[in-house]
Every structure is written in C-alpha cells, then in structure tokens.
Scaffold this motif. Structure first.
Motif, PDB file in Angstrom:
ATOM      1  N   HIS A  52       0.852  -1.185   0.000  1.00 33.95           N
ATOM      2  CA  HIS A  52       0.000   0.000   0.000  1.00 33.95           C
ATOM      3  C   HIS A  52       0.889   1.237   0.000  1.00 33.95           C
ATOM      4  CE1 HIS A  52      -3.725  -2.284   0.919  1.00 33.95           C
ATOM      5  NE2 HIS A  52      -2.809  -3.152   1.334  1.00 33.95           N
ATOM      6  N   ILE A  53       0.658   2.116  -0.971  1.00 39.81           N
ATOM      7  CA  ILE A  53       1.498   3.298  -1.176  1.00 39.81           C
ATOM      8  C   ILE A  53       0.632   4.546  -1.255  1.00 39.81           C
ATOM      9  CG2 ILE A  53       3.136   4.415  -2.755  1.00 39.81           C
ATOM     10  CD1 ILE A  53       3.869   1.572  -3.750  1.00 39.81           C
ATOM     11  N   ARG A  54       1.042   5.592  -0.544  1.00 37.10           N
ATOM     12  CA  ARG A  54       0.390   6.903  -0.650  1.00 37.10           C
ATOM     13  C   ARG A  54       1.252   7.772  -1.562  1.00 37.10           C
ATOM     14  NH1 ARG A  54      -3.206   8.908   2.649  1.00 37.10           N
ATOM     15  NH2 ARG A  54      -2.444   7.726   4.427  1.00 37.10           N
ATOM     16  N   THR A  55       0.631   8.314  -2.608  1.00 35.96           N
ATOM     17  CA  THR A  55       1.345   9.170  -3.548  1.00 35.96           C
ATOM     18  C   THR A  55       1.393  10.600  -3.024  1.00 35.96           C
ATOM     19  OG1 THR A  55      -0.663   9.654  -4.814  1.00 35.96           O
ATOM     20  CG2 THR A  55       0.654   7.741  -5.518  1.00 35.96           C
ATOM     21  N   THR A  56       2.159  11.459  -3.700  1.00 32.04           N
ATOM     22  CA  THR A  56       2.311  12.846  -3.244  1.00 32.04           C
ATOM     23  C   THR A  56       0.997  13.613  -3.303  1.00 32.04           C
ATOM     24  OG1 THR A  56       3.006  13.494  -5.469  1.00 32.04           O
ATOM     25  CG2 THR A  56       4.744  12.997  -3.866  1.00 32.04           C
ATOM     26  N   ASN A  57       0.052  13.178  -4.145  1.00 31.35           N
ATOM     27  CA  ASN A  57      -1.241  13.871  -4.200  1.00 31.35           C
ATOM     28  C   ASN A  57      -2.258  13.279  -3.226  1.00 31.35           C
ATOM     29  OD1 ASN A  57      -1.945  11.510  -5.455  1.00 31.35           O
ATOM     30  ND2 ASN A  57      -2.614  12.444  -7.368  1.00 31.35           N
ATOM     31  N   GLY A  58      -1.812  12.354  -2.359  1.00 33.96           N
ATOM     32  CA  GLY A  58      -2.670  11.828  -1.308  1.00 33.96           C
ATOM     33  C   GLY A  58      -3.466  10.587  -1.670  1.00 33.96           C
ATOM     34  N   MET A  59      -3.349  10.125  -2.898  1.00 32.34           N
ATOM     35  CA  MET A  59      -4.060   8.909  -3.305  1.00 32.34           C
ATOM     36  C   MET A  59      -3.326   7.689  -2.737  1.00 32.34           C
ATOM     37  SD  MET A  59      -6.528  10.214  -5.011  1.00 32.34           S
ATOM     38  CE  MET A  59      -7.261   8.710  -5.561  1.00 32.34           C
ATOM     39  N   VAL A  60      -4.094   6.651  -2.417  1.00 34.85           N
ATOM     40  CA  VAL A  60      -3.511   5.417  -1.902  1.00 34.85           C
ATOM     41  C   VAL A  60      -3.760   4.311  -2.919  1.00 34.85           C
ATOM     42  CG1 VAL A  60      -3.573   3.679  -0.067  1.00 34.85           C
ATOM     43  CG2 VAL A  60      -3.806   6.111   0.497  1.00 34.85           C
ATOM     44  N   GLY A  70       8.389 -11.427  -8.779  1.00 36.93           N
ATOM     45  CA  GLY A  70       8.533  -9.985  -8.649  1.00 36.93           C
ATOM     46  C   GLY A  70       7.683  -9.210  -9.640  1.00 36.93           C
ATOM     47  N   GLU A  71       6.910  -9.918 -10.456  1.00 35.62           N
ATOM     48  CA  GLU A  71       6.056  -9.276 -11.455  1.00 35.62           C
ATOM     49  C   GLU A  71       4.897  -8.543 -10.785  1.00 35.62           C
ATOM     50  OE1 GLU A  71       3.038 -10.545 -15.078  1.00 35.62           O
ATOM     51  OE2 GLU A  71       4.151 -12.076 -14.021  1.00 35.62           O
ATOM     52  N   ILE A  72       4.625  -7.331 -11.265  1.00 36.04           N
ATOM     53  CA  ILE A  72       3.475  -6.584 -10.779  1.00 36.04           C
ATOM     54  C   ILE A  72       2.235  -7.170 -11.436  1.00 36.04           C
ATOM     55  CG2 ILE A  72       2.324  -4.339 -10.739  1.00 36.04           C
ATOM     56  CD1 ILE A  72       5.140  -3.090 -10.623  1.00 36.04           C
ATOM     57  N   LEU A  73       1.321  -7.653 -10.611  1.00 44.44           N
ATOM     58  CA  LEU A  73       0.126  -8.301 -11.123  1.00 44.44           C
ATOM     59  C   LEU A  73      -1.046  -7.332 -11.250  1.00 44.44           C
ATOM     60  CD1 LEU A  73       0.305 -11.547  -8.952  1.00 44.44           C
ATOM     61  CD2 LEU A  73       1.066 -11.241 -11.319  1.00 44.44           C
ATOM     62  N   GLU A  74      -1.101  -6.354 -10.345  1.00 43.20           N
ATOM     63  CA  GLU A  74      -2.254  -5.472 -10.324  1.00 43.20           C
ATOM     64  C   GLU A  74      -1.914  -4.197  -9.556  1.00 43.20           C
ATOM     65  OE1 GLU A  74      -7.020  -6.065  -9.463  1.00 43.20           O
ATOM     66  OE2 GLU A  74      -5.611  -7.423  -8.524  1.00 43.20           O
ATOM     67  N   VAL A  75      -2.498  -3.089  -9.998  1.00 39.13           N
ATOM     68  CA  VAL A  75      -2.390  -1.822  -9.282  1.00 39.13           C
ATOM     69  C   VAL A  75      -3.814  -1.309  -9.126  1.00 39.13           C
ATOM     70  CG1 VAL A  75      -1.497   0.520  -9.294  1.00 39.13           C
ATOM     71  CG2 VAL A  75      -0.113  -1.330 -10.260  1.00 39.13           C
ATOM     72  N   ASP A  76      -4.255  -1.147  -7.883  1.00 37.08           N
ATOM     73  CA  ASP A  76      -5.611  -0.674  -7.602  1.00 37.08           C
ATOM     74  C   ASP A  76      -5.578   0.589  -6.769  1.00 37.08           C
ATOM     75  OD1 ASP A  76      -7.105  -2.730  -8.841  1.00 37.08           O
ATOM     76  OD2 ASP A  76      -6.836  -4.024  -7.097  1.00 37.08           O
ATOM     77  N   ARG A  77      -6.355   1.574  -7.174  1.00 39.57           N
ATOM     78  CA  ARG A  77      -6.521   2.761  -6.343  1.00 39.57           C
ATOM     79  C   ARG A  77      -7.518   2.425  -5.249  1.00 39.57           C
ATOM     80  NH1 ARG A  77      -8.912   8.171  -8.712  1.00 39.57           N
ATOM     81  NH2 ARG A  77     -10.818   7.146  -8.088  1.00 39.57           N
ATOM     82  N   GLN A  78      -7.178   2.757  -4.027  1.00 38.86           N
ATOM     83  CA  GLN A  78      -8.026   2.477  -2.883  1.00 38.86           C
ATOM     84  C   GLN A  78      -8.937   3.670  -2.626  1.00 38.86           C
ATOM     85  OE1 GLN A  78      -7.501  -0.781  -1.093  1.00 38.86           O
ATOM     86  NE2 GLN A  78      -6.773  -0.828  -3.204  1.00 38.86           N
ATOM     87  N   ASP A  79     -10.217   3.411  -2.512  1.00 34.10           N
ATOM     88  CA  ASP A  79     -11.175   4.468  -2.212  1.00 34.10           C
ATOM     89  C   ASP A  79     -11.393   4.502  -0.714  1.00 34.10           C
ATOM     90  OD1 ASP A  79     -11.592   5.115  -4.930  1.00 34.10           O
ATOM     91  OD2 ASP A  79     -12.989   3.442  -5.119  1.00 34.10           O
ATOM     92  N   ASP A  80     -11.459   5.718  -0.186  1.00 31.91           N
ATOM     93  CA  ASP A  80     -11.671   5.862   1.278  1.00 31.91           C
ATOM     94  C   ASP A  80     -13.088   5.593   1.648  1.00 31.91           C
ATOM     95  OD1 ASP A  80      -9.037   6.462   1.660  1.00 31.91           O
ATOM     96  OD2 ASP A  80      -9.335   8.615   1.459  1.00 31.91           O
TER      97      ASP A  80
END
Length: 80
Positions: A52-60, A70-80
């Motif tokens: 779980h990563i928080r970006t500089t604009n506050g999105m997680v 080590g392959e990236i399988l998925e990237v999901d934006r988390q909604d609060d």
C-alpha cells in the motif's frame, strides 16, 4: 492444540523467491510515494505481496506483486 497446517504453511512461506525489499522497490517503480504497509497473502493459490502506497497527491494504491517472480500483477486505487 497443535496447528495441523503449521508445517504445511511454514514450508509454503519459505518458497517465495523475492524478499520484501525487492517487492517494495518494484512497487515504487510503478507507483512512487510512501509505503504505508506491506502484507503477504495468497490469491488464487499464488503467494503475493500487497504493498500500500500513498502518492504525493494523497491517493492510496495497492500494488500486488507475485512473490515468486517480482512481477506486478495489479495496481488498484483504494477508495476511502
């Protein structure tokens, strides 16, 4: 009481091929920011890191990485 699955899980967890630091670096290459937490999980029979990563604009974002390759399988934006 002795856990009947403990030996099975111990052997399974030792099979992953990349370490946590490598998984974090892979995730940060895709989604730069601050790592909030790292978890290991099994999805569809596959051992994965969930980072779980928080970006500089506050999105997680949650970045799911195959713990064997080590392959990236998925990237999901988390909604609060």
């Amino acid at each position: 009481m002795i856990c009947p699955f403990c030996n099975l899980w111990d052997g399974y967890w030792r099979q992953y091929r990349i370490n946590t630091e490598t998984a974090i670096q892979n995730a940060l290459q895709r989604v730069p920011g601050q790592v909030l937490r790292v978890e290991m999980d099994v999805e569809d029979g596959l051992l994965v890191y969930e980072i779980h990563i928080r970006t500089t604009n506050g999105m997680v974002y949650e970045v799911t990485i195959d713990a064997n390759t080590g392959e990236i399988l998925e990237v999901d934006r988390q909604d609060d």
